[in-house]
Write a protein that holds these residues in place. Structure first.
Motif: not given
Length: 331
Positions: A112-114, A117-119, A212-213
């Motif tokens: 998620i970080d890569l 997005r801000s995990v 969607t997320a």
């Protein structure tokens, strides 16, 4: 005296070398890790220097993870750092997920970080749902009245779909589409004003959070306003367009009539020219007939008398009727 200077120089050089050595070998960081319960070798820290990894960026998050009870290897943190990730944010997210009883493996958090997005924010939104406010969405009911709706969408982050899932813009677009569909299917704008909760129910039933997320928890209608009478405006525009079409067709017919009139005038002028040309040939024909003996003098005078009588009759026919009636009254 020279021996004393030599000793001082040796001492200064030794101090400089020692300072350089301690600046390259993070002994202080190793001592901090050791007393924090983090087992990491000094040569491992030196190897980080050679791999162009800042040891503090790895050791400090590792200390936090160890104190929080997380078992994360140094190699994983270092690999994530070399891949361009934010190790500190990932560790904070893992600690927050553990405290909130959210299952979040290190590999998923790193992915998620890569992904950009801000995990950590995702974990926070999972714990504390976020409210997304849509702009005013304009829709038209079946009676032609425009209705403008503003909604507040409460969402919770879906960590499993953060990688590859659509963002807030997609949620806003889908909610706007649901509002337009619901209002457009309403028979009257009054029905929308009376039951705005129907919009929320219909939009929620469409499953707009698929792919969607986020997971939509609720959709609340914040404001409903009545706008323009779109139906009347469309009818007015249609009438104006029909009027212009009719004017254009009338202008076309008028132009065709004018062209036809000009064509007929040209034909009349041509016929008059031919008559004048023919009349100009009459004296020549009479002269030729007299010379050849085909026409006698008496015949010519009889023809002249007939022409004179004809001219007289034409002149009498052109006298106004009012003048003739006055003459009769006088008599």
């Amino acid at each position: 005296m020279p021996g004393f200077v030599f000793v001082v120089v040796i001492a200064v050089v030794a101090l400089v070398l020692l300072a350089l050595l301690f600046s390259f070998i993070p002994v202080g960081l190793w001592i901090t890790a050791y007393f924090s319960g983090v087992k990491i070798g000094l040569f491992t820290l030196v190897g980080m220097r050679f791999r162009r990894v800042i040891p503090s960026r790895i050791v400090n998050p590792l200390i936090k993870a160890t104190k929080a009870g997380l078992d994360i290897g140094v190699d994983k943190l270092e690999a994530h750092y070399l891949a361009g990730g934010n190790v500190n944010t990932v560790v904070d997210a893992l600690i927050a997920a553990q405290r909130a009883n959210i299952e979040l493996p290190f590999e998923r958090a790193a992915a998620i970080d890569l992904a950009g997005r801000s995990v950590l924010e995702a974990v926070q939104v999972s714990v504390n749902p976020k409210v997304i406010e849509t702009p005013k969405v304009a829709a038209v009911a079946k009676d032609g009245i425009e209705v403008m709706v503003k909604a507040r969408v409460t969402v919770r982050a879906n960590i499993e779909r953060l990688v590859g899932g659509a963002g807030e813009e997609t949620i806003i677009a889908r909610v706007g589409e649901g509002i337009v569909t619901t209002v457009g299917s309403a028979g009257s704008h009054k029905k929308v004003l009376e039951n705005p909760d129907d919009i929320s129910k219909n939009v929620l039933d469409k499953g707009l959070d698929a792919g969607t997320a986020f997971e939509i928890l609720s959709i609340d209608i914040a404001d409903v306003d009545v706008g323009r009478n779109i139906g009347a405006q469309l009818q007015t525009d249609q009438a104006e367009a029909d009027k212009r079409i009719a004017q254009a067709k009338a202008e076309e017919r008028r132009a065709m009539a004018v062209a036809k009139e000009q064509e007929m005038k040209a034909e009349v002028q041509s016929m008059r020219a031919k008559v004048i040309e023919a009349e100009a040939q009459v004296p020549l024909a009479l002269s030729k007939a007299l010379n050849e003996g085909k026409l006698g003098v008496m015949d010519y005078y009889n023809m002249k008398n007939i022409l004179a009588d004809t001219d007289m009759r034409n002149a009498i026919s052109r006298v106004p009727k009012s003048d003739s009636n006055e003459e009769k009254k006088d008599k």
